[in-house]
Scaffold this motif. Sequence first.
Motif, PDB file in Angstrom:
ATOM      1  N   GLU A 229       0.824  -1.203   0.000  1.00  0.00           N
ATOM      2  CA  GLU A 229       0.000   0.000   0.000  1.00  0.00           C
ATOM      3  C   GLU A 229       0.863   1.259   0.000  1.00  0.00           C
ATOM      4  O   GLU A 229       0.516   2.256  -0.638  1.00  0.00           O
ATOM      5  N   ARG A 230       1.986   1.223   0.725  1.00  0.00           N
ATOM      6  CA  ARG A 230       2.884   2.384   0.728  1.00  0.00           C
ATOM      7  C   ARG A 230       3.468   2.605  -0.662  1.00  0.00           C
ATOM      8  O   ARG A 230       3.605   3.744  -1.112  1.00  0.00           O
ATOM      9  N   GLN A 231       3.826   1.515  -1.341  1.00  0.00           N
ATOM     10  CA  GLN A 231       4.360   1.629  -2.694  1.00  0.00           C
ATOM     11  C   GLN A 231       3.310   2.224  -3.639  1.00  0.00           C
ATOM     12  O   GLN A 231       3.621   3.099  -4.449  1.00  0.00           O
ATOM     13  N   ARG A 232       2.097   1.743  -3.506  1.00  0.00           N
ATOM     14  CA  ARG A 232       1.025   2.260  -4.350  1.00  0.00           C
ATOM     15  C   ARG A 232       0.783   3.739  -4.082  1.00  0.00           C
ATOM     16  O   ARG A 232       0.651   4.545  -5.016  1.00  0.00           O
ATOM     17  N   GLY A 233       0.704   4.110  -2.812  1.00  0.00           N
ATOM     18  CA  GLY A 233       0.464   5.501  -2.468  1.00  0.00           C
ATOM     19  C   GLY A 233       1.564   6.415  -2.977  1.00  0.00           C
ATOM     20  O   GLY A 233       1.294   7.502  -3.490  1.00  0.00           O
ATOM     21  N   ARG A 234       2.826   5.975  -2.834  1.00  0.00           N
ATOM     22  CA  ARG A 234       3.944   6.792  -3.306  1.00  0.00           C
ATOM     23  C   ARG A 234       3.899   6.958  -4.820  1.00  0.00           C
ATOM     24  O   ARG A 234       4.121   8.048  -5.351  1.00  0.00           O
ATOM     25  N   ARG A 235       3.604   5.872  -5.505  1.00  0.00           N
ATOM     26  CA  ARG A 235       3.560   5.942  -6.970  1.00  0.00           C
ATOM     27  C   ARG A 235       2.397   6.813  -7.450  1.00  0.00           C
ATOM     28  O   ARG A 235       2.542   7.586  -8.403  1.00  0.00           O
ATOM     29  N   VAL A 236       1.234   6.681  -6.789  1.00  0.00           N
ATOM     30  CA  VAL A 236       0.086   7.509  -7.172  1.00  0.00           C
ATOM     31  C   VAL A 236       0.403   8.987  -6.978  1.00  0.00           C
ATOM     32  O   VAL A 236       0.083   9.824  -7.833  1.00  0.00           O
ATOM     33  N   LEU A 237       1.051   9.335  -5.869  1.00  0.00           N
ATOM     34  CA  LEU A 237       1.425  10.725  -5.629  1.00  0.00           C
ATOM     35  C   LEU A 237       2.395  11.220  -6.698  1.00  0.00           C
ATOM     36  O   LEU A 237       2.269  12.349  -7.194  1.00  0.00           O
ATOM     37  N   GLN A 238       3.349  10.367  -7.076  1.00  0.00           N
ATOM     38  CA  GLN A 238       4.290  10.757  -8.129  1.00  0.00           C
ATOM     39  C   GLN A 238       3.581  10.952  -9.466  1.00  0.00           C
ATOM     40  O   GLN A 238       3.879  11.892 -10.207  1.00  0.00           O
ATOM     41  N   LEU A 239       2.618  10.083  -9.765  1.00  0.00           N
ATOM     42  CA  LEU A 239       1.863  10.217 -11.006  1.00  0.00           C
ATOM     43  C   LEU A 239       1.034  11.494 -11.019  1.00  0.00           C
ATOM     44  O   LEU A 239       0.960  12.187 -12.037  1.00  0.00           O
ATOM     45  N   ILE A 240       0.412  11.806  -9.879  1.00  0.00           N
ATOM     46  CA  ILE A 240      -0.380  13.026  -9.787  1.00  0.00           C
ATOM     47  C   ILE A 240       0.482  14.258 -10.045  1.00  0.00           C
ATOM     48  O   ILE A 240       0.120  15.156 -10.810  1.00  0.00           O
ATOM     49  N   MET A 241       1.648  14.300  -9.414  1.00  0.00           N
ATOM     50  CA  MET A 241       2.548  15.427  -9.609  1.00  0.00           C
ATOM     51  C   MET A 241       3.035  15.488 -11.059  1.00  0.00           C
ATOM     52  O   MET A 241       3.156  16.565 -11.646  1.00  0.00           O
ATOM     53  N   GLY A 242       3.311  14.322 -11.653  1.00  0.00           N
ATOM     54  CA  GLY A 242       3.752  14.293 -13.050  1.00  0.00           C
ATOM     55  C   GLY A 242       2.679  14.765 -14.008  1.00  0.00           C
ATOM     56  O   GLY A 242       2.957  15.519 -14.951  1.00  0.00           O
ATOM     57  N   ILE A 243       1.435  14.335 -13.774  1.00  0.00           N
ATOM     58  CA  ILE A 243       0.327  14.755 -14.627  1.00  0.00           C
ATOM     59  C   ILE A 243       0.107  16.257 -14.523  1.00  0.00           C
ATOM     60  O   ILE A 243      -0.065  16.952 -15.539  1.00  0.00           O
ATOM     61  N   ALA A 244       0.101  16.789 -13.295  1.00  0.00           N
ATOM     62  CA  ALA A 244      -0.118  18.228 -13.106  1.00  0.00           C
ATOM     63  C   ALA A 244       1.007  19.034 -13.753  1.00  0.00           C
ATOM     64  O   ALA A 244       0.752  20.034 -14.443  1.00  0.00           O
ATOM     65  N   THR A 245       2.247  18.605 -13.557  1.00  0.00           N
ATOM     66  CA  THR A 245       3.389  19.341 -14.108  1.00  0.00           C
ATOM     67  C   THR A 245       3.382  19.336 -15.626  1.00  0.00           C
ATOM     68  O   THR A 245       3.585  20.374 -16.271  1.00  0.00           O
ATOM     69  N   SER A 246       3.145  18.164 -16.226  1.00  0.00           N
ATOM     70  CA  SER A 246       3.137  18.086 -17.690  1.00  0.00           C
ATOM     71  C   SER A 246       1.993  18.913 -18.278  1.00  0.00           C
ATOM     72  O   SER A 246       2.146  19.542 -19.327  1.00  0.00           O
TER      73      SER A 246
END
Length: 331
Positions: A229-246
């Motif tokens: 779950e920690r891995q999933r949460g970290r990856r989801v947060l990274q994806l969110i930041m990547g989507i917003a930045t792009s």
Amino acid sequence: MDGVPRTPKGSKDHSGRPAHSANFMDKYLAGACFGNLVSFPFEVIKNRIVMGDTANTPDIFSRIQIIEGMAGLYSGLIPSIMVSLIQTTGQEKLKKYFQERLVPDIEAPSDQDPPVPPIKPHNLVIYETISAACAGAAISFVVTPLQTLQLALQFGSGPEYLNAWNAFVAIWERYGLVGLYAGFLPGLISSLLVSASTWLTFSFLKQRYISSSSKSTLSAAKADRARLERQRGRRVLQLIMGIATSGIVASVVAAPFDVLRTRLVHDAITGGPLKTATMFDAVSKVVEEKGVLGLYAGIVAKCLRVGLYGVGSFVAAWGLERSFGFEQESN
């Protein structure tokens, strides 16, 4: 494989169809609706600024809310949702279509003479970026009338602009197909730039900063639910930041053409000075009135709109999978 929940293979929905096929459109519809719900007021504010409102974003938001209410902040929402749904579902499919025709065959037989060298990673990114740009340009032919209706509902006056259907009929009767495709050229260029820069930026961020889950990592994590779950949460947060930045990068790159399209559509509907103007006439007019910075009018509101839409649509689609238990099967 990436830690994002998946639909179990072979599962069925209530109608007997595979659950993953039923869930596909549900995810994209939820993403388009929720993404627009949280971000669309900034689209309205951006368009007001483009057309000459000199107040700042919070003041315009307050004024619209007081005078026009929520209806003013969400004027043109339905066409926007339709545009988002078409873009979301069509972008990846069209990108794959163009990529299959642009990218050389890397599965060539090893005994071929002369041997075909493998594609280098940076060259593959270029091919994928070009494919994304072609997909965005192709989609603009479909969504431009909807984008025109969205602006018509915000700028038009009179009973014919109370809803999308009446606006469509009014524009069709007065201007025909040309009216529905007002501002098409800057819109086409904007769509091409947005698709290409979004894909290129997200690919860069994904390669550099967004973690991926290998099989060994997942196997080890299966024994530890909390770790998974920690891995999933970290990856989801990274994806969110990547989507917003792009999305924000793409907004800055394409902002001048978005401003030009808005001006051309506005004047075509209201009979303004650019009613029959070309994109180059619009450039001259904007620069003459406001200078070069006028081509970036409303950029803050635009970045907020795109960033919030990207985050909102991703969270809605991902949350839908989580809520309905479309989990990856564990062996």
